[in-house]
Design a protein around this motif. Structure first.
Motif, PDB file in Angstrom:
ATOM      1  N   GLN A 109       0.941  -1.241   0.114  1.00  0.00           N
ATOM      2  CA  GLN A 109      -0.036   0.019   0.205  1.00  0.00           C
ATOM      3  C   GLN A 109       0.875   1.189  -0.076  1.00  0.00           C
TER       4      GLN A 109
ATOM      5  N   ARG B 278      -0.540 -11.269   3.160  1.00  0.00           N
ATOM      6  CA  ARG B 278      -1.835 -11.907   2.548  1.00  0.00           C
ATOM      7  C   ARG B 278      -1.653 -13.372   3.020  1.00  0.00           C
TER       8      ARG B 278
ATOM      9  N   ASN C  74       5.812  -4.535   9.020  1.00  0.00           N
ATOM     10  CA  ASN C  74       5.343  -4.471  10.520  1.00  0.00           C
ATOM     11  C   ASN C  74       6.191  -5.470  11.206  1.00  0.00           C
TER      12      ASN C  74
ATOM     13  N   ASP D 289       3.895   2.579  15.152  1.00  0.00           N
ATOM     14  CA  ASP D 289       2.199   2.124  14.376  1.00  0.00           C
ATOM     15  C   ASP D 289       1.222   2.407  15.558  1.00  0.00           C
TER      16      ASP D 289
ATOM     17  N   ARG E 295      -5.537   4.427  12.503  1.00  0.00           N
ATOM     18  CA  ARG E 295      -6.605   4.906  11.670  1.00  0.00           C
ATOM     19  C   ARG E 295      -7.884   5.029  12.568  1.00  0.00           C
TER      20      ARG E 295
ATOM     21  N   GLU F 247      -9.360   7.764   4.070  1.00  0.00           N
ATOM     22  CA  GLU F 247     -10.329   7.365   3.012  1.00  0.00           C
ATOM     23  C   GLU F 247     -11.328   8.513   2.062  1.00  0.00           C
TER      24      GLU F 247
ATOM     25  N   TYR G 107      -7.059   4.128   1.595  1.00  0.00           N
ATOM     26  CA  TYR G 107      -7.729   3.653   0.568  1.00  0.00           C
ATOM     27  C   TYR G 107      -7.931   4.698  -0.416  1.00  0.00           C
TER      28      TYR G 107
HETATM   29  N1  LIG Z   1     -10.409   0.476   7.003  1.00  0.00           N
HETATM   30  C1  LIG Z   1      -9.268   0.933   6.221  1.00  0.00           C
HETATM   31  N2  LIG Z   1      -8.330   0.325   6.474  1.00  0.00           N
HETATM   32  C2  LIG Z   1      -7.061   0.580   5.514  1.00  0.00           C
HETATM   33  C3  LIG Z   1      -6.926   1.728   4.993  1.00  0.00           C
HETATM   34  N3  LIG Z   1      -5.848   1.802   4.680  1.00  0.00           N
HETATM   35  C4  LIG Z   1      -5.113   0.751   4.886  1.00  0.00           C
HETATM   36  N4  LIG Z   1      -5.859  -0.080   5.722  1.00  0.00           N
HETATM   37  C5  LIG Z   1      -5.597  -1.419   6.543  1.00  0.00           C
HETATM   38  O1  LIG Z   1      -5.092  -0.953   7.575  1.00  0.00           O
HETATM   39  C6  LIG Z   1      -4.146  -1.681   7.968  1.00  0.00           C
HETATM   40  C7  LIG Z   1      -2.932  -1.022   8.152  1.00  0.00           C
HETATM   41  O2  LIG Z   1      -1.839  -1.941   8.825  1.00  0.00           O
HETATM   42  P1  LIG Z   1      -1.448  -2.163  10.233  1.00  0.00           P
HETATM   43  O3  LIG Z   1      -2.035  -1.088  10.890  1.00  0.00           O
HETATM   44  O4  LIG Z   1       0.044  -2.175  10.203  1.00  0.00           O
HETATM   45  O5  LIG Z   1      -2.388  -3.372  10.664  1.00  0.00           O
HETATM   46  C8  LIG Z   1      -1.814  -4.668  10.288  1.00  0.00           C
HETATM   47  C9  LIG Z   1      -0.676  -5.008  11.143  1.00  0.00           C
HETATM   48  O6  LIG Z   1      -0.828  -4.966  12.364  1.00  0.00           O
HETATM   49  C10 LIG Z   1      -0.995  -6.665  10.836  1.00  0.00           C
HETATM   50  N5  LIG Z   1      -0.148  -6.947   9.684  1.00  0.00           N
HETATM   51  C11 LIG Z   1      -0.206  -7.206   8.490  1.00  0.00           C
HETATM   52  N6  LIG Z   1       0.827  -7.530   7.685  1.00  0.00           N
HETATM   53  C12 LIG Z   1       1.835  -7.814   8.810  1.00  0.00           C
HETATM   54  C13 LIG Z   1       3.121  -8.527   8.770  1.00  0.00           C
HETATM   55  O7  LIG Z   1       3.586  -8.544   7.739  1.00  0.00           O
HETATM   56  N7  LIG Z   1       3.545  -8.680  10.122  1.00  0.00           N
HETATM   57  C14 LIG Z   1       2.942  -8.141  11.249  1.00  0.00           C
HETATM   58  N8  LIG Z   1       3.604  -8.393  12.227  1.00  0.00           N
HETATM   59  N9  LIG Z   1       1.623  -7.781  11.317  1.00  0.00           N
HETATM   60  C15 LIG Z   1       1.070  -7.512  10.095  1.00  0.00           C
HETATM   61  O8  LIG Z   1      -2.254  -6.790  10.518  1.00  0.00           O
HETATM   62  C16 LIG Z   1      -2.920  -5.800  10.575  1.00  0.00           C
HETATM   63  C17 LIG Z   1      -3.963  -5.535   9.638  1.00  0.00           C
HETATM   64  O9  LIG Z   1      -3.449  -5.538   8.219  1.00  0.00           O
HETATM   65  P2  LIG Z   1      -4.537  -5.376   7.130  1.00  0.00           P
HETATM   66  O10 LIG Z   1      -5.702  -6.322   7.091  1.00  0.00           O
HETATM   67  O11 LIG Z   1      -3.687  -5.770   5.886  1.00  0.00           O
HETATM   68  O12 LIG Z   1      -4.915  -4.044   7.141  1.00  0.00           O
HETATM   69  C18 LIG Z   1      -4.059  -2.923   6.893  1.00  0.00           C
HETATM   70  C19 LIG Z   1      -4.702  -2.125   5.683  1.00  0.00           C
HETATM   71  O13 LIG Z   1      -5.148  -2.984   4.980  1.00  0.00           O
HETATM   72  C20 LIG Z   1      -8.204   2.519   4.804  1.00  0.00           C
HETATM   73  O14 LIG Z   1      -8.263   3.283   4.091  1.00  0.00           O
HETATM   74  N10 LIG Z   1      -9.105   2.130   5.546  1.00  0.00           N
END
Ligand SMILES: Nc1nc2c(ncn2[C@@H]2O[C@@H]3COP(=O)(O)O[C@H]4[C@@H](O)[C@H](n5cnc6c(=O)[nH]c(N)nc65)O[C@@H]4COP(=O)(O)O[C@H]3[C@H]2O)c(=O)[nH]1
Length: 795
Positions: free
Chosen positions: A542, A560, A615, A677, A701, A737, A756
């Motif tokens: 992103q 993912r 992350n 974060d 967020r 957003e 987004y």
């Molecule tokens: N509602 C909304 N959501 C938005 C928007 N822009 C981005 N997001 C989502 O917000 C999350 C941002 O990642 P995060 O705070 O690091 O939060 C991440 C992070 O804490 C964790 N995560 C994801 N990938 C990894 C990784 O490789 N390692 C670790 N340790 N944690 C991860 O999972 C969490 C969720 O990841 P995602 O589901 O990918 O969800 C991501 C992303 O898809 C928006 O405009 N609106």
């Protein structure tokens, strides 16, 4: 002997018979012995052939002629079968002497003692069989042996003493002539005298006392060993007389009871018994010990001189003489006080938790089985409750384990006050408690749970620290949620997990659908173990946009997972499970390596250098080799360190502050960037934030979503931006957003936006195309020393 041969008649010993004449059929003397010659006053030659007086034959009792008269001589006549005649003359005293001599000879021959005669020159003249046997030689070799020529001075001296008229004794080791035998002998050499008292020789008596000597030596050695053992042993050895007074008392007994040997001897057994034992071990009991035969054993409480009660194990044996009379008792005593205490301790530890003194799982299981049986037979409800302290690890990490332990002990006491006597609370280890509440339904359990939450939340003062904690509780009910302890435990655990997920500091009653969640968690965890090797993981990216210039500065890598069994599983669902199971460590490393490789590939494909943010989970952050792992990934992939950004959640950085500060410094020393974060969701202290080596704050967020309308969120975001500014940090707004949000953030002076509105997270090829299509607005990251190694941008 020659004369005997000449007569053709084996004569008995001359001296034994007195005077003897053998008269032929022609009435002439054929033979006369020395005594007969002496009696007749004629030499043997004059005697032989001499006719015997006629009267001698007709009047046998008349004195023979021409025999000299002797006082009291008694004659006897014995016709021999061949017609000859044996005439004997003996003095009555001679008979007595003869008998005595015969007895002596018998004794001499048959004596079990080796006996021998020696003459005045010290030569052996006769010896008995026993002597021959003892010497291990032959009679011929011994008879005639000159003892004065023997090499052993002690023998010759003893012989000389005897020949001088005194008794000589020899005691020593005798080597037989043949060398075959070694004997310990004791020999007595006694003088023999004639009627004038002149020593004519001597008598030797030799006794073999090898066996006795060995036995004596063995006994001595045994006694010495025994004495040493009694002196040195750790066992108290006490000998009692028949009145049960101390007869002997070894050093270990002094050590054990505190009385010296002198103080103990003569004391009655009561002196080492305490009052209660005296009533039990009375005279009657002691007497019965004396009458018992063989060993007997018992344990009792004894009293030391200092008044301390010790537990002793007694092994007693009655002492008896050869007639079976009791002489007393000998006791071996072992102080088993410490062993008993250790046994009690082991028994205690087997059933109780040493930290809190609460029953442990084993005892709880036991009680649960009984309580469930009772609930079943009486048709009554029962509740099982799991309680887990929220974020207990933080207490341990920040305040130390001793404070953590003290907190658990304090809470255990508080929980006790909230329960009925019939309830059981048990600690399973860690910060998890189980409550068994017999006769308790859902309402009752909810009531108890609220009380427990209140008890947990009460302020705690431990040492200099004052703080409060909360707990999450899960409740399972018999019989609806399960009828056995295992099932109920599982249900209560699941409900507790749910309480944690739903905000903590609360309780949840088990519901069947929770079971489904738990089952899904298990399925996710199992599938996740194979996800890496099956290549089921991918990264989406992103973009992050500079609010001032509108250019794309970098991307955030987001994990993912498309599982073969479970389909798409969102990171919010599987990442906490990966953290719990530790799988996040290899997965996190894969993410960082893949993202780095992707950036290098994009640069190679013509994109300008972009910062990639990954992350990092709390579990990874705690790995001490993290800086080394990061360095290795950078080296392996060739990504310049300045193009890698590591995102730590605010809670990660808040835990173990000192360790976190050190880790951020170590990471920054690698040249990578660091951001915090989800900023705003925790209570970071500013002083602490200042000490962290970070570059950016990412505003959570949850503050951005309502930014257009919510004044509180506006105030918070504005405060964060100005705080970051004053700390020299950049701000990144997540979850943007709407254009309104973007506009508001721009006006505040926020540096970067992600959301987004700019782009959803996209798979690598899509993001590549997206970035390419925005080539004009993709700005190369400032080229620093760290990025200098990157390939030149072709965009
Ligand atoms: N509602 C909304 N959501 C938005 C928007 N822009 C981005 N997001 C989502 O917000 C999350 C941002 O990642 P995060 O705070 O690091 O939060 C991440 C992070 O804490 C964790 N995560 C994801 N990938 C990894 C990784 O490789 N390692 C670790 N340790 N944690 C991860 O999972 C969490 C969720 O990841 P995602 O589901 O990918 O969800 C991501 C992303 O898809 C928006 O405009 N609106």
């Amino acid at each position: 002997m020659d004369t005997e041969k000449a007569s053709g008649f084996a004569l008995p010993h001359e001296e034994a018979l007195g005077a003897v004449w053998l008269v032929g059929r022609d009435r002439r003397i054929e033979f006369a012995n020395a005594a007969a010659c002496r009696l007749s006053g004629l030499p043997p030659d004059a005697m032989t052939g001499r006719p015997v007086d006629q009267r001698f034959f007709s009047t046998p009792d008349a004195p023979p002629l021409p025999l000299a008269q002797g006082p009291g001589l008694r004659f006897s006549r014995e016709p021999l079968p061949d017609g000859r005649l044996l005439i004997q003359a003996a003095h009555p005293l001679h008979e007595t002497w003869r008998q005595s001599e015969a007895r002596f000879r018998l004794m001499f021959e048959c004596s079990p003692v080796g006996s021998f005669h020696f003459d005045a020159t010290g030569r052996i003249t006769a010896c008995n069989d026993r002597f021959v046997a003892l010497m291990g030689s032959s009679r011929d070799a011994l008879e005639g042996l000159d003892m004065l020529s023997l090499p052993d001075n002690r023998i010759t001296n003893a012989v000389r003493t005897a020949l001088a008229g005194d008794s000589g004794v020899y005691e020593g080791r005798y080597h037989s002539v043949t060398g075959r035998r070694d004997l310990d002998v004791r020999a007595l050499f006694a003088p023999l005298t004639d009627h004038r008292g002149e020593v004519t020789g001597g008598l030797g008596l030799v006794e073999d006392f090898s066996e006795r000597k060995h036995a004596e030596e063995a006994l001595l050695a045994y006694r010495q060993r025994l004495a040493l053992l009694v002196e040195q042993t750790a066992l108290a050895v006490i000998e009692w007389d028949e009145r049960f007074c101390v007869r002997d008392w070894n050093p270990a007994a002094s050590q054990m009871f505190g009385y010296s040997r002198e103080e103990a001897i003569g004391q009655h057994a009561y002196f080492i018994l305490d009052e209660t034992e005296r009533q039990r071990v009375n005279d009657q009991v002691l007497q019965s010990l004396l009458s018992q035969r063989g060993g007997h054993r018992f344990t009792n409480n004894n009293l030391t001189r200092a008044g301390r009660t010790i537990i002793c194990e007694w092994f007693n044996t009655t002492l008896v003489d050869s007639d079976g009379r009791t002489l007393g008792v000998i006791s071996l005593v072992l102080d088993i006080t410490e062993r008993r205490l250790a046994e009690q301790q082991i028994r205690y530890l087997a059933h109780y938790d040493p930290l809190t003194g609460l029953p442990n799982r084993a005892l709880l299981t036991d009680r649960a089985v009984q309580a469930l049986n009772a609930a079943q037979s009486e048709d009554r409800p029962l509740a099982l409750m799991f309680l887990d302290i929220d974020h207990f690890k933080n207490v341990n990490d920040t305040l130390g384990h001793s404070i953590g332990d003290a907190l658990l002990a304090k809470l255990a006491r508080r929980f006790g006050t909230a329960l009925r006597r019939t309830d059981t609370v048990s600690r399973l280890g860690g910060d998890e408690f189980i409550f068994l509440l017999p006769d308790c339904d859902a309402d009752g359990a909810a009531h108890v749970a609220q009380q427990l939450l209140a008890e947990t939340a009460r302020d705690c003062r431990i040492g200099l620290h004052e703080f409060s904690v909360s707990a999450s509780i899960g409740i399972a009910l018999y019989p609806v949620d399960g009828t056995d302890f295992e099932t109920l435990s599982r249900a209560a655990d699941i409900a507790m997990y749910r309480a944690k997920q739903e905000g903590r500091n609360t309780f949840r009653l088990f519901e069947p659908k929770m079971q489904e969640r738990a089952a899904r968690h298990l399925a996710i965890e199992n599938a996740l173990r194979r996800a890496l090797e099956r290549n089921e993981l991918t990264l989406h990216y992103q973009p992050q946009q500079c609010l001032k210039s509108g250019r794309i500065l970098g991307v955030e890598a987001l994990l993912r997972w498309k599982s073969a069994e479970l389909g798409d599983v969102p990171p919010a669902e599987f990442i906490p499970l990966a953290e719990e199971s530790g799988l996040i460590v290899p997965i996190g490393e894969w993410v960082m390596r893949t993202a780095a490789r992707q950036m290098v590939a994009w640069m190679a494909a013509g994109l300008p250098p972009l910062v990639v943010a990954v992350n990092l989970s709390m579990v990874q952050f705690r790995q001490s080799n993290l800086p080394a792992r990061v360095g290795a990934i950078l080296a392996d992939t060739g990504l310049p360190a300045g193009l890698l950004e590591i995102e730590l959640t605010e809670s990660v950085s808040m835990n173990q502050p000192e360790a976190a500060i050190a880790m951020t410094r170590a990471l920054q020393a690698c040249g990578v960037m660091l951001s915090v974060d989800d900023f705003g969701t925790c209570y970071s202290s500013l002083a602490y934030l200042k000490r962290l080596s970070i570059d950016k704050l990412k505003i959570d967020r949850s503050f951005i979503g309502e930014l257009d309308t919510d004044h509180d969120d506006q105030a918070i975001v504005s405060a964060i931006v100005s705080l970051a500014g004053s700390l020299g940090l950049q701000t990144v707004a997540e979850g943007v957003e709407s254009p309104g949000q973007l506009d508001f953030l721009s006006r505040l002076g926020c540096d970067i936006a992600q959301g987004y509105l700019i782009s959803r997270p996209l798979a690598a090829p899509d993001m590549f195309r997206w970035l390419k299509s925005r080539a004009g607005s993709v700005r190369a990251a400032p080229l620093t020393a760290a990025t200098a190694g990157a390939e030149p941008s072709s965009v």
